[in-house]
Write a protein that holds these residues in place. Sequence first.
Motif, PDB file in Angstrom:
ATOM      1  N   PHE A  16       0.829  -1.198   0.000  1.00 30.64           N
ATOM      2  CA  PHE A  16       0.000   0.000   0.000  1.00 30.64           C
ATOM      3  C   PHE A  16       0.870   1.258   0.000  1.00 30.64           C
ATOM      4  N   LYS A  17       1.911   1.265   0.804  1.00 26.92           N
ATOM      5  CA  LYS A  17       2.771   2.445   0.919  1.00 26.92           C
ATOM      6  C   LYS A  17       3.535   2.727  -0.373  1.00 26.92           C
ATOM      7  N   VAL A  18       3.969   1.675  -1.063  1.00 27.26           N
ATOM      8  CA  VAL A  18       4.757   1.879  -2.298  1.00 27.26           C
ATOM      9  C   VAL A  18       3.855   1.900  -3.525  1.00 27.26           C
ATOM     10  N   SER A  19       2.531   1.814  -3.329  1.00 23.50           N
ATOM     11  CA  SER A  19       1.514   1.809  -4.393  1.00 23.50           C
ATOM     12  C   SER A  19       1.719   0.682  -5.396  1.00 23.50           C
ATOM     13  N   ALA A  20       1.873  -0.532  -4.854  1.00 20.06           N
ATOM     14  CA  ALA A  20       1.950  -1.718  -5.699  1.00 20.06           C
ATOM     15  C   ALA A  20       0.535  -2.259  -5.917  1.00 20.06           C
ATOM     16  N   VAL A  21       0.292  -2.824  -7.090  1.00 19.27           N
ATOM     17  CA  VAL A  21      -1.019  -3.396  -7.414  1.00 19.27           C
ATOM     18  C   VAL A  21      -1.256  -4.613  -6.517  1.00 19.27           C
ATOM     19  N   PRO A  22      -2.449  -4.836  -5.997  1.00 20.58           N
ATOM     20  CA  PRO A  22      -3.700  -4.093  -6.220  1.00 20.58           C
ATOM     21  C   PRO A  22      -3.983  -3.027  -5.164  1.00 20.58           C
ATOM     22  N   PHE A  23      -2.956  -2.560  -4.494  1.00 20.81           N
ATOM     23  CA  PHE A  23      -3.137  -1.583  -3.418  1.00 20.81           C
ATOM     24  C   PHE A  23      -2.719  -0.177  -3.868  1.00 20.81           C
ATOM     25  N   HIS A  24      -2.890   0.085  -5.158  1.00 22.08           N
ATOM     26  CA  HIS A  24      -2.405   1.325  -5.767  1.00 22.08           C
ATOM     27  C   HIS A  24      -3.501   2.338  -6.037  1.00 22.08           C
TER      28      HIS A  24
ATOM     29  N   ALA B  77      -3.428   6.134  -5.270  1.00 16.30           N
ATOM     30  CA  ALA B  77      -2.378   7.025  -5.758  1.00 16.30           C
ATOM     31  C   ALA B  77      -2.848   8.062  -6.787  1.00 16.30           C
ATOM     32  N   PRO B  78      -3.529   7.679  -7.888  1.00 16.59           N
ATOM     33  CA  PRO B  78      -3.891   8.693  -8.890  1.00 16.59           C
ATOM     34  C   PRO B  78      -4.747   9.823  -8.338  1.00 16.59           C
ATOM     35  N   ASP B  79      -5.794   9.481  -7.567  1.00 13.29           N
ATOM     36  CA  ASP B  79      -6.667  10.517  -7.023  1.00 13.29           C
ATOM     37  C   ASP B  79      -5.935  11.385  -5.997  1.00 13.29           C
ATOM     38  N   THR B  80      -5.099  10.761  -5.183  1.00 12.89           N
ATOM     39  CA  THR B  80      -4.361  11.514  -4.170  1.00 12.89           C
ATOM     40  C   THR B  80      -3.335  12.438  -4.818  1.00 12.89           C
ATOM     41  N   TYR B  81      -2.615  11.930  -5.813  1.00 14.98           N
ATOM     42  CA  TYR B  81      -1.630  12.755  -6.514  1.00 14.98           C
ATOM     43  C   TYR B  81      -2.293  13.963  -7.162  1.00 14.98           C
ATOM     44  N   GLU B  82      -3.454  13.734  -7.778  1.00 12.86           N
ATOM     45  CA  GLU B  82      -4.126  14.823  -8.495  1.00 12.86           C
ATOM     46  C   GLU B  82      -4.769  15.813  -7.531  1.00 12.86           C
ATOM     47  N   GLY B  83      -5.347  15.318  -6.433  1.00 13.77           N
ATOM     48  CA  GLY B  83      -6.092  16.179  -5.528  1.00 13.77           C
ATOM     49  C   GLY B  83      -5.246  16.955  -4.548  1.00 13.77           C
ATOM     50  N   ALA B  84      -4.076  16.417  -4.189  1.00 14.95           N
ATOM     51  CA  ALA B  84      -3.232  17.091  -3.199  1.00 14.95           C
ATOM     52  C   ALA B  84      -2.475  18.257  -3.829  1.00 14.95           C
ATOM     53  N   PRO B  85      -2.118  19.274  -3.032  1.00 13.39           N
ATOM     54  CA  PRO B  85      -1.241  20.335  -3.560  1.00 13.39           C
ATOM     55  C   PRO B  85       0.038  19.721  -4.112  1.00 13.39           C
ATOM     56  N   THR B  86       0.526  20.249  -5.205  1.00 13.41           N
ATOM     57  CA  THR B  86       1.659  19.636  -5.894  1.00 13.41           C
ATOM     58  C   THR B  86       2.895  19.453  -5.019  1.00 13.41           C
ATOM     59  N   PRO B  87       3.274  20.420  -4.165  1.00 10.50           N
ATOM     60  CA  PRO B  87       4.424  20.164  -3.283  1.00 10.50           C
ATOM     61  C   PRO B  87       4.218  18.953  -2.386  1.00 10.50           C
TER      62      PRO B  87
ATOM     63  N   GLY C 290       0.561  -0.404 -14.001  1.00 12.57           N
ATOM     64  CA  GLY C 290       1.087   0.950 -13.920  1.00 12.57           C
ATOM     65  C   GLY C 290       1.302   1.573 -15.285  1.00 12.57           C
ATOM     66  N   ASN C 291       1.896   0.825 -16.186  1.00 10.74           N
ATOM     67  CA  ASN C 291       2.165   1.360 -17.525  1.00 10.74           C
ATOM     68  C   ASN C 291       0.889   1.545 -18.333  1.00 10.74           C
ATOM     69  N   LEU C 292      -0.031   0.593 -18.254  1.00 11.58           N
ATOM     70  CA  LEU C 292      -1.287   0.724 -18.993  1.00 11.58           C
ATOM     71  C   LEU C 292      -2.106   1.893 -18.454  1.00 11.58           C
ATOM     72  N   GLY C 293      -2.101   2.073 -17.140  1.00 13.33           N
ATOM     73  CA  GLY C 293      -2.858   3.172 -16.549  1.00 13.33           C
ATOM     74  C   GLY C 293      -2.314   4.533 -16.926  1.00 13.33           C
ATOM     75  N   ALA C 294      -1.002   4.642 -17.068  1.00  9.66           N
ATOM     76  CA  ALA C 294      -0.384   5.932 -17.380  1.00  9.66           C
ATOM     77  C   ALA C 294      -0.643   6.381 -18.809  1.00  9.66           C
TER      78      ALA C 294
ATOM     79  N   LEU D 299      -0.866  15.434 -15.874  1.00  8.54           N
ATOM     80  CA  LEU D 299       0.528  15.055 -15.660  1.00  8.54           C
ATOM     81  C   LEU D 299       0.714  14.409 -14.287  1.00  8.54           C
ATOM     82  N   LYS D 300      -0.015  14.896 -13.295  1.00  9.18           N
ATOM     83  CA  LYS D 300       0.112  14.332 -11.950  1.00  9.18           C
ATOM     84  C   LYS D 300      -0.459  12.911 -11.888  1.00  9.18           C
ATOM     85  N   ARG D 301      -1.560  12.662 -12.563  1.00 10.20           N
ATOM     86  CA  ARG D 301      -2.108  11.304 -12.599  1.00 10.20           C
ATOM     87  C   ARG D 301      -1.190  10.374 -13.389  1.00 10.20           C
ATOM     88  N   MET D 302      -0.614  10.907 -14.458  1.00  6.20           N
ATOM     89  CA  MET D 302       0.328  10.091 -15.222  1.00  6.20           C
ATOM     90  C   MET D 302       1.524   9.696 -14.362  1.00  6.20           C
TER      91      MET D 302
END
Length: 230
Positions: free
Chosen positions: A23-31, A34-44, A91-95, A101-104
């Motif tokens: 879960f912490k390293v965002s490995a499937v199927p616990f990933h 990541a996309p929603d958190t990366y996109e929703g959080a402030p970029t820093p 990971g590659n198919l999702g990107a 860019l943040k979701r990618m």
Amino acid sequence: AAVGEPAPIVTLGVVFVIVGFAFKVSAVPFHTWAPDTYEGAPTPVTGFMAVATKAAAFALLLRYTSSALLPIIDHWRPVLAALVVVTILVGNLGAMGQGSLKRMLAYSGVAQAGYLLVGVVVGAAIGWSATVFYLLAYVFMNIAPFAVIVARERAGAGESIDGLRGLGREAPALAWAMTISMIALSGLPITAGFIGKIMLILAAVGTGYAWLAVAIVAGSAMSLVYYLRV
């Protein structure tokens, strides 16, 4: 438990700990966070999660598997190896289909976690050193894209991939930073990403996990679709 087999309570504990690390390293199927958190959080904050937290999680995972779990490595290694292949593929198919860019980069981070886990699966010193090298390279390869995104957001350009059009004319330094980081993340030659992946491939082949080396090569080829698009 049979002689040489871990007790059921030990197996259960190992499963829970591995799931926590996955879960912490965002490995499937616990990933999926990541996309929603990366996109929703402030970029820093997103950049910090993508770099610092993942590096810390892998450092702890390496320590855990190289000491506490080493005596029973043959019991958990096949499961983790299968997880590696699925993580790289998803990971590659999702990107590939991302406009943000943040979701990618989130899905890219999933695939990169798969590469890093190869060294954990290998288990020997050659695998651990390969993971450490690639992890250090990954930290620097990921800092630049998020720094560029922060600069673009402050300029009012947003964080979409299409918003990068014309960046080479507007801000050549930012364009070079983004270009070099994308090339390094894809693992093209002469970059630290290339060297790190070669080390992981050699570690996998040298310990009888050549099919994981094939997964690294195939995943790297797939990643060119979205990295070179940027």
